[in-house]
Design an enzyme around this catalytic site. Structure first.
Site, PDB file in Angstrom:
ATOM      1  N   ASP A 135       4.010  -2.385 -10.032  1.00 36.67           N
ATOM      2  CA  ASP A 135       3.835  -1.520  -8.868  1.00 36.67           C
ATOM      3  C   ASP A 135       3.399  -0.143  -9.370  1.00 36.67           C
ATOM      4  O   ASP A 135       3.609   0.193 -10.535  1.00 36.67           O
ATOM      5  CB  ASP A 135       5.170  -1.345  -8.127  1.00 36.67           C
ATOM      6  CG  ASP A 135       5.545  -2.573  -7.312  1.00 36.67           C
ATOM      7  OD1 ASP A 135       4.672  -3.413  -7.030  1.00 36.67           O
ATOM      8  OD2 ASP A 135       6.733  -2.693  -6.949  1.00 36.67           O
ATOM      9  N   ARG A 185      -4.209  -4.879  -7.824  1.00 33.65           N
ATOM     10  CA  ARG A 185      -3.803  -4.846  -6.415  1.00 33.65           C
ATOM     11  C   ARG A 185      -4.163  -3.478  -5.846  1.00 33.65           C
ATOM     12  O   ARG A 185      -3.629  -2.458  -6.279  1.00 33.65           O
ATOM     13  CB  ARG A 185      -2.301  -5.065  -6.299  1.00 33.65           C
ATOM     14  CG  ARG A 185      -1.779  -4.855  -4.872  1.00 33.65           C
ATOM     15  CD  ARG A 185      -0.279  -4.649  -4.855  1.00 33.65           C
ATOM     16  NE  ARG A 185       0.412  -5.831  -5.302  1.00 33.65           N
ATOM     17  CZ  ARG A 185       1.645  -5.811  -5.839  1.00 33.65           C
ATOM     18  NH1 ARG A 185       2.278  -4.662  -6.004  1.00 33.65           N
ATOM     19  NH2 ARG A 185       2.220  -6.920  -6.219  1.00 33.65           N
TER      20      ARG A 185
HETATM   21  P1  FDA Z   1      -1.832   0.953   7.574  1.00 33.99           P
HETATM   22  O1  FDA Z   1      -0.631   1.734   7.181  1.00 33.99           O
HETATM   23  O2  FDA Z   1      -2.976   1.685   8.171  1.00 33.99           O
HETATM   24  O3  FDA Z   1      -1.398  -0.242   8.495  1.00 33.99           O
HETATM   25  C1  FDA Z   1      -2.305  -1.158   9.104  1.00 33.99           C
HETATM   26  C2  FDA Z   1      -1.518  -1.982  10.103  1.00 33.99           C
HETATM   27  O4  FDA Z   1      -0.541  -2.779   9.405  1.00 33.99           O
HETATM   28  C3  FDA Z   1      -0.694  -1.154  11.081  1.00 33.99           C
HETATM   29  O5  FDA Z   1      -1.464  -0.799  12.200  1.00 33.99           O
HETATM   30  C4  FDA Z   1       0.429  -2.099  11.412  1.00 33.99           C
HETATM   31  O6  FDA Z   1      -0.001  -3.088  12.312  1.00 33.99           O
HETATM   32  C5  FDA Z   1       0.698  -2.797  10.100  1.00 33.99           C
HETATM   33  N1  FDA Z   1       1.712  -2.082   9.291  1.00 33.99           N
HETATM   34  C6  FDA Z   1       1.496  -1.366   8.153  1.00 33.99           C
HETATM   35  N2  FDA Z   1       2.658  -0.892   7.664  1.00 33.99           N
HETATM   36  C7  FDA Z   1       3.622  -1.298   8.514  1.00 33.99           C
HETATM   37  C8  FDA Z   1       5.027  -1.120   8.542  1.00 33.99           C
HETATM   38  N3  FDA Z   1       5.687  -0.435   7.615  1.00 33.99           N
HETATM   39  N4  FDA Z   1       5.716  -1.681   9.558  1.00 33.99           N
HETATM   40  C9  FDA Z   1       5.096  -2.393  10.522  1.00 33.99           C
HETATM   41  N5  FDA Z   1       3.749  -2.595  10.541  1.00 33.99           N
HETATM   42  C10 FDA Z   1       3.023  -2.057   9.559  1.00 33.99           C
HETATM   43  N6  FDA Z   1       2.247   1.329  -2.252  1.00 33.99           N
HETATM   44  C11 FDA Z   1       2.360   2.051  -3.388  1.00 33.99           C
HETATM   45  O7  FDA Z   1       2.269   3.275  -3.351  1.00 33.99           O
HETATM   46  N7  FDA Z   1       2.600   1.409  -4.582  1.00 33.99           N
HETATM   47  C12 FDA Z   1       2.673   0.059  -4.674  1.00 33.99           C
HETATM   48  O8  FDA Z   1       2.870  -0.472  -5.766  1.00 33.99           O
HETATM   49  C13 FDA Z   1       2.549  -0.705  -3.486  1.00 33.99           C
HETATM   50  N8  FDA Z   1       2.654  -2.069  -3.507  1.00 33.99           N
HETATM   51  C14 FDA Z   1       2.319  -2.780  -2.387  1.00 33.99           C
HETATM   52  C15 FDA Z   1       2.228  -4.158  -2.443  1.00 33.99           C
HETATM   53  C16 FDA Z   1       1.750  -4.871  -1.357  1.00 33.99           C
HETATM   54  C17 FDA Z   1       1.624  -6.358  -1.457  1.00 33.99           C
HETATM   55  C18 FDA Z   1       1.398  -4.193  -0.153  1.00 33.99           C
HETATM   56  C19 FDA Z   1       0.847  -4.929   1.029  1.00 33.99           C
HETATM   57  C20 FDA Z   1       1.557  -2.833  -0.075  1.00 33.99           C
HETATM   58  C21 FDA Z   1       2.026  -2.111  -1.163  1.00 33.99           C
HETATM   59  N9  FDA Z   1       2.172  -0.730  -1.097  1.00 33.99           N
HETATM   60  C22 FDA Z   1       2.323  -0.024  -2.268  1.00 33.99           C
HETATM   61  C23 FDA Z   1       2.204  -0.035   0.221  1.00 33.99           C
HETATM   62  C24 FDA Z   1       0.840   0.503   0.624  1.00 33.99           C
HETATM   63  O9  FDA Z   1       0.502   1.608  -0.191  1.00 33.99           O
HETATM   64  C25 FDA Z   1       0.829   0.952   2.093  1.00 33.99           C
HETATM   65  O10 FDA Z   1       1.732   1.991   2.262  1.00 33.99           O
HETATM   66  C26 FDA Z   1       1.152  -0.150   3.091  1.00 33.99           C
HETATM   67  O11 FDA Z   1       0.559  -1.351   2.722  1.00 33.99           O
HETATM   68  C27 FDA Z   1       0.619   0.210   4.492  1.00 33.99           C
HETATM   69  O12 FDA Z   1      -0.764   0.373   4.450  1.00 33.99           O
HETATM   70  P2  FDA Z   1      -1.822  -0.631   5.138  1.00 33.99           P
HETATM   71  O13 FDA Z   1      -2.924  -0.832   4.161  1.00 33.99           O
HETATM   72  O14 FDA Z   1      -1.177  -1.849   5.615  1.00 33.99           O
HETATM   73  O15 FDA Z   1      -2.472   0.204   6.300  1.00 33.99           O
END
Ligand code: FDA
Length: 308
Positions: A135, A185
Site C-alpha cells: 500500500d 495499483r
Molecule cells: P471516488 O472517491 O471519486 O468515488 C467514486 C465512487 O465510488 C463514488 O461516487 C461512490 O459511489 C463510490 N465510493 C468511493 N469511495 C466510497 C466510500 N468510502 N464509501 C462508499 N462509496 C464510495 N489509497 C491510498 O492512498 N493508498 C493505498 O494504498 C490505497 N489502496 C487502495 C486499494 C484499493 C483496492 C482501492 C480500491 C483503493 C485504495 N486506496 C488507497 C483508496 C483510494 O486512494 C481512494 O481513496 C478510494 O478508492 C476512493 O476513490 P475512487 O477512485 O473510488 O473515486
C-alpha cells in the site's frame, strides 16, 4: 472540505478515543471491515472468491512505533497466508501490506526492519502461491516505500505497489514502474496532502489519474486499476482497446463493501476484479479514510450513532 477536516481531525488522539469508544461505531465499521480475526478474513475470502472475485487482504494497522508490534503484524500475515494456502486459490489471493505497520515508522532503522518483516511475508506468500502488494501511505513515505519495493522485487519479482494519482510526482513514478511484469495499483490517494506535493481539487486528481493510467496501460507492466469511479473504468476500457490489452492484461480492484454491484458486473463481463479485504482490530485509520471519501458515509455514521 469536510473530508479534509475529517482526515486532519482523525489524527488527533481525542477524536480517536471518541470514535473508537462509541459502541455503535462497530456496526458501521462492519460495512467496510471483514472482522477482527484471520478466521473472519478467511470467511470473507471464501464468500467473495465463491462468486468469482479475486481478493487482496490487509491486516489492519499503521504507523507502528513498537518493533515487537511490527514483528507481530508480520506473523499475523504469515498465519493468514498459511490458512490461504489450504484454499489453493493461487494468484486469486494476495495480501496488501502497509510498510508502516511492519516497521517503516521506527526511525533510523525503520526501513531495514520493514524490509526484513516484508521479506517474511513475501516468503509466506510465495509458498501459498500468492503475491504481495505494498500500500502507499502519506507522501513522506513514498521514497522509502519505492526503495523497499526495489529490494523486495529482487527476491519476489511479483511484488506490487500502489501509486497515488493525486501526488505531482506520480506520473514520473508510473513511467519508472512501467516495465515488464511490474504490478502497479493506481489509486486516487486517500491521505490529506499539502498543496506543495498534491492536487487538491477532485477534478485535477481525476485528470491526473487518467494521465497515470495512460502511462501504465501503454507500458509493459500489469496495471491494477484501483477505483470505483465509473468514468475512470470506462476510460480504462478505451485505453485497453487503444493499447491492445485484453481482459487478462490488467485488472480492476475495489474496496470491501463498496460498489459490490459494480464488482459483480465487471466480473460477469470477464474481468478480474480483486476486492481489498481489511480485517483486524486496528480499524480506526482505515475507517476514517472511508468516511472522509464520501459525505454520505458520515451521515450514515451519524444516523447509526443516533440509533437510526
Ligand atoms: P471516488 O472517491 O471519486 O468515488 C467514486 C465512487 O465510488 C463514488 O461516487 C461512490 O459511489 C463510490 N465510493 C468511493 N469511495 C466510497 C466510500 N468510502 N464509501 C462508499 N462509496 C464510495 N489509497 C491510498 O492512498 N493508498 C493505498 O494504498 C490505497 N489502496 C487502495 C486499494 C484499493 C483496492 C482501492 C480500491 C483503493 C485504495 N486506496 C488507497 C483508496 C483510494 O486512494 C481512494 O481513496 C478510494 O478508492 C476512493 O476513490 P475512487 O477512485 O473510488 O473515486
Amino acid at each position: 472540505m469536510l473530508g479534509s477536516l475529517l482526515l486532519a481531525g482523525s489524527r488527533l488522539p481525542l477524536v480517536r478515543r471518541t470514535v473508537s469508544g462509541v459502541p455503535l461505531t462497530r456496526k458501521v465499521v462492519d460495512r467496510f471491515v471483514a472482522g477482527e480475526t484471520a478466521k473472519d478474513a478467511v470467511g470473507a475470502v471464501r464468500r467473495l472468491t465463491g462468486t468469482g472475485l479475486s481478493v487482496t487482504i490487509d491486516h489492519l494497522g499503521e504507523e507502528t512505533k513498537d518493533a515487537g508490534a511490527a514483528a507481530q503484524t508480520a506473523r499475523a500475515y504469515v498465519t493468514l497466508l498459511d490458512a490461504l494456502r489450504e484454499l489453493d486459490l493461487g494468484d486469486r489471493a494476495e495480501v496488501s501490506v502497509k510498510l508502516s505497520a511492519v516497521g517503516q515508522a521506527l526511525g533510523a532503522d525503520g526501513d531495514k526492519i520493514a524490509l526484513e518483516n516484508a521479506r517474511q511475508i513475501g516468503e509466506a506468500a510465495r509458498s501459498a502461491g500468492a503475491t504481495m502488494t505494498l500500500d502507499m501511505e502519506d507522501h513522506t513515505t513514498v521514497d522509502s516505500t519505492l526503495g523497499i519495493l526495489g529490494a523486495l522485487r529482487e527476491d519476489f519479482p511479483s511484488t506490487g505497489v500502489a501509486i497515488q494519482a493525486c501526488l505531482f510526482r506520480s506520473e514520473a513514478d508510473c513511467h519508472d514502474l512501467s516495465h515488464d511484469a511490474s504490478r502497479v495499483r493506481l489509486v486516487k490517494g486517500a491521505y490529506a496532502e499539502p498543496s506543495s506535493v498534491a492536487h487538491q481539487n477532485k477534478n485535477e486528481v481525476d485528470k491526473a489519474y487518467v494521465r497515470c493510467l495512460r502511462i501504465l496501460m501503454a507500458g509493459k507492466g500489469y496495471p491494477m486499476v484501483g477505483t470505483h469511479d465509473d468514468r475512470l473504468i470506462s476510460i480504462t476500457e478505451t485505453l485497453a482497446d487503444r493499447f491492445g490489452r485484453s481482459v487478462g492484461d490488467y485488472e480492476y480492484q475495489m474496496l470491501y463493501g463498496i460498489r459490490t454491484d459494480k464488482q459483480q458486473a465487471l466480473t460477469g463481463a470477464g474481468h478480474t476484479v480483486r476486492v481489498y479485504i481489511p480485517y483486524g482490530d486496528d480499524w480506526y485509520g482505515y475507517f476514517m479514510r472511508r468516511l472522509a471519501e464520501r459525505p454520505a458515509n458520515i451521515a450514515f455514521f451519524l444516523r447509526a450513532l443516533g440509533g437510526k
